[in-house]
Design a protein around this motif. Structure first.
Motif, PDB file in Angstrom:
ATOM      1  N   UNK A 188      64.064 -30.650  77.501  1.00  0.00           N
ATOM      2  CA  UNK A 188      64.077 -31.823  78.382  1.00  0.00           C
ATOM      3  C   UNK A 188      65.497 -32.360  78.534  1.00  0.00           C
ATOM      4  N   UNK A 189      66.199 -32.486  77.414  1.00  0.00           N
ATOM      5  CA  UNK A 189      67.567 -33.012  77.443  1.00  0.00           C
ATOM      6  C   UNK A 189      68.480 -32.116  78.261  1.00  0.00           C
ATOM      7  N   UNK A 190      68.384 -30.796  78.056  1.00  0.00           N
ATOM      8  CA  UNK A 190      69.222 -29.864  78.804  1.00  0.00           C
ATOM      9  C   UNK A 190      68.929 -29.939  80.293  1.00  0.00           C
ATOM     10  N   UNK A 191      67.641 -29.978  80.654  1.00  0.00           N
ATOM     11  CA  UNK A 191      67.265 -30.040  82.068  1.00  0.00           C
ATOM     12  C   UNK A 191      67.814 -31.310  82.728  1.00  0.00           C
ATOM     13  N   UNK A 192      67.714 -32.421  82.043  1.00  0.00           N
ATOM     14  CA  UNK A 192      68.221 -33.680  82.601  1.00  0.00           C
ATOM     15  C   UNK A 192      69.734 -33.627  82.775  1.00  0.00           C
ATOM     16  N   UNK A 193      70.432 -33.049  81.799  1.00  0.00           N
ATOM     17  CA  UNK A 193      71.889 -32.930  81.897  1.00  0.00           C
ATOM     18  C   UNK A 193      72.309 -32.086  83.093  1.00  0.00           C
ATOM     19  N   UNK A 194      71.472 -31.086  83.433  1.00  0.00           N
ATOM     20  CA  UNK A 194      71.812 -30.153  84.510  1.00  0.00           C
ATOM     21  C   UNK A 194      71.235 -30.566  85.862  1.00  0.00           C
ATOM     22  N   UNK A 195      70.524 -31.679  85.899  1.00  0.00           N
ATOM     23  CA  UNK A 195      69.970 -32.154  87.164  1.00  0.00           C
ATOM     24  C   UNK A 195      68.697 -31.459  87.603  1.00  0.00           C
ATOM     25  N   UNK A 196      67.973 -30.867  86.659  1.00  0.00           N
ATOM     26  CA  UNK A 196      66.689 -30.228  86.984  1.00  0.00           C
ATOM     27  C   UNK A 196      65.617 -31.314  87.088  1.00  0.00           C
ATOM     28  N   UNK A 197      64.907 -31.402  88.208  1.00  0.00           N
ATOM     29  CA  UNK A 197      63.890 -32.453  88.368  1.00  0.00           C
ATOM     30  C   UNK A 197      62.689 -32.222  87.459  1.00  0.00           C
ATOM     31  N   UNK A 198      62.323 -33.255  86.695  1.00  0.00           N
ATOM     32  CA  UNK A 198      61.239 -33.148  85.733  1.00  0.00           C
ATOM     33  C   UNK A 198      60.059 -34.023  86.131  1.00  0.00           C
ATOM     34  N   UNK A 199      58.865 -33.507  85.849  1.00  0.00           N
ATOM     35  CA  UNK A 199      57.624 -34.248  86.042  1.00  0.00           C
ATOM     36  C   UNK A 199      56.784 -34.027  84.788  1.00  0.00           C
ATOM     37  N   UNK A 200      56.127 -35.080  84.307  1.00  0.00           N
ATOM     38  CA  UNK A 200      55.269 -34.926  83.136  1.00  0.00           C
ATOM     39  C   UNK A 200      54.095 -34.004  83.463  1.00  0.00           C
ATOM     40  N   UNK A 201      53.768 -33.133  82.547  1.00  0.00           N
ATOM     41  CA  UNK A 201      52.658 -32.211  82.753  1.00  0.00           C
ATOM     42  C   UNK A 201      51.366 -32.956  83.062  1.00  0.00           C
ATOM     43  N   UNK A 202      51.172 -34.114  82.453  1.00  0.00           N
ATOM     44  CA  UNK A 202      49.950 -34.892  82.678  1.00  0.00           C
ATOM     45  C   UNK A 202      49.779 -35.299  84.141  1.00  0.00           C
ATOM     46  N   UNK A 203      50.867 -35.289  84.898  1.00  0.00           N
ATOM     47  CA  UNK A 203      50.813 -35.704  86.300  1.00  0.00           C
ATOM     48  C   UNK A 203      50.505 -34.538  87.237  1.00  0.00           C
ATOM     49  N   UNK A 204      50.398 -33.326  86.691  1.00  0.00           N
ATOM     50  CA  UNK A 204      50.190 -32.127  87.504  1.00  0.00           C
ATOM     51  C   UNK A 204      48.841 -31.499  87.194  1.00  0.00           C
ATOM     52  N   UNK A 205      48.263 -30.805  88.180  1.00  0.00           N
ATOM     53  CA  UNK A 205      47.015 -30.080  87.955  1.00  0.00           C
ATOM     54  C   UNK A 205      47.265 -28.822  87.128  1.00  0.00           C
ATOM     55  N   UNK A 206      48.281 -28.068  87.508  1.00  0.00           N
ATOM     56  CA  UNK A 206      48.615 -26.822  86.827  1.00  0.00           C
ATOM     57  C   UNK A 206      50.017 -26.416  87.233  1.00  0.00           C
ATOM     58  N   UNK A 207      50.722 -25.766  86.323  1.00  0.00           N
ATOM     59  CA  UNK A 207      52.020 -25.198  86.649  1.00  0.00           C
ATOM     60  C   UNK A 207      51.821 -23.821  87.279  1.00  0.00           C
TER      61      UNK A 207
END
Length: 244
Positions: A59-78
């Motif tokens: 999570x920390x690395x993704x945020x540092x690199x500007x990767x958009x994150x969404x909580x899994x609980x907010x999604x039906x399936x990846x």
């Protein structure tokens, strides 16, 4: 550096397979982090995706690199998750948890339409078990839980298996869930699904690092910077020497 170059190659190849609009699970560990870096580069070039991480470090690395994150609980399936493995067998079964993130990793993998595994050739095996099996346990009565794990393994045919709490110097390894990691030195694991189910019936066991036949495809990086995708059913010896 050769193994590291292989991991980089696998991560770059995996990132090239991600399609616009997909929901992507971000694994944890060195190979997965190379994938995250390569994916961030594609996002910078215009790729539109959302991602869910399999560890606080990812999570920390993704945020540092500007990767958009969404909580899994907010999604039906990846649509897909990309993660590494400590060992992977021809049927797509894996041992994971060397980085102590197996619970989040398994949640992400289970809730993905497919899982791609990024590895260097040393992680490809004919039979699982040489890598100690990580098991996440609660701190409460962990000693009793270790005894119960050892008893289960003995009943299932292993003898004198070393089962021990993982330590860093004099301190126990703590997971993202504030639990301990216990490592079971099995040697050989031929029935991963049966053992995975049995371990999770022990009170105090939170989850285990057996991922039975969960990988949809294995991306094997090479030290020369190339990588290839193989499907379950591959020949482990051929994959290790690069003939597939």
């Amino acid at each position: 550096m050769s193994a590291e170059q292989a991991k980089i190659a696998a991560g770059i190849y995996a990132a090239s397979l991600i399609e616009d609009g997909q929901k992507v699970g971000l694994g944890s560990g060195t190979s997965a982090w190379h994938f995250i870096r390569a994916l961030a580069k594609r996002i910078g070039e215009g790729l539109n995706v959302v991602c869910s991480p399999a560890s606080s470090t990812s999570r920390k690395l993704a945020l540092e690199l500007g990767v958009p994150l969404v909580e899994l609980d907010e999604l039906d399936e990846l649509d897909v998750c990309v993660d590494g493995a400590d060992e992977i067998a021809p049927d797509g079964s894996m041992i994971k948890g060397g980085g102590a993130n197996l619970l989040w990793e398994k949640i992400i993998a289970t809730n993905s339409a497919k899982m791609l595994t990024v590895v260097d050739p040393s992680k490809v095996v004919t039979t699982l078990g040489a890598f100690p099996l990580p098991i996440e346990v609660t701190p409460a009565y962990y000693g009793t839980t270790i005894k119960n794990i050892a008893s289960l393994l003995e009943r299932m045919g292993w003898s004198n298996v070393r089962v021990e709490r993982r330590m860093t110097e004099s301190s126990p390894v703590i997971t993202d869930n504030d639990n301990y990691i216990v490592d079971a030195h099995l040697g050989t694991l031929t029935q991963p699904l049966e053992l995975a189910i049995a371990l999770n019936q022990i009170p105090g066991v939170v989850e285990n690092g057996i991922f039975p036949a969960m990988s949809s495809g294995v991306i094997v990086g090479r030290e020369d910077g190339t990588a290839s995708l193989v499907e379950p059913g591959f020949n482990a010896d051929e994959v290790r020497v690069g003939s597939q």
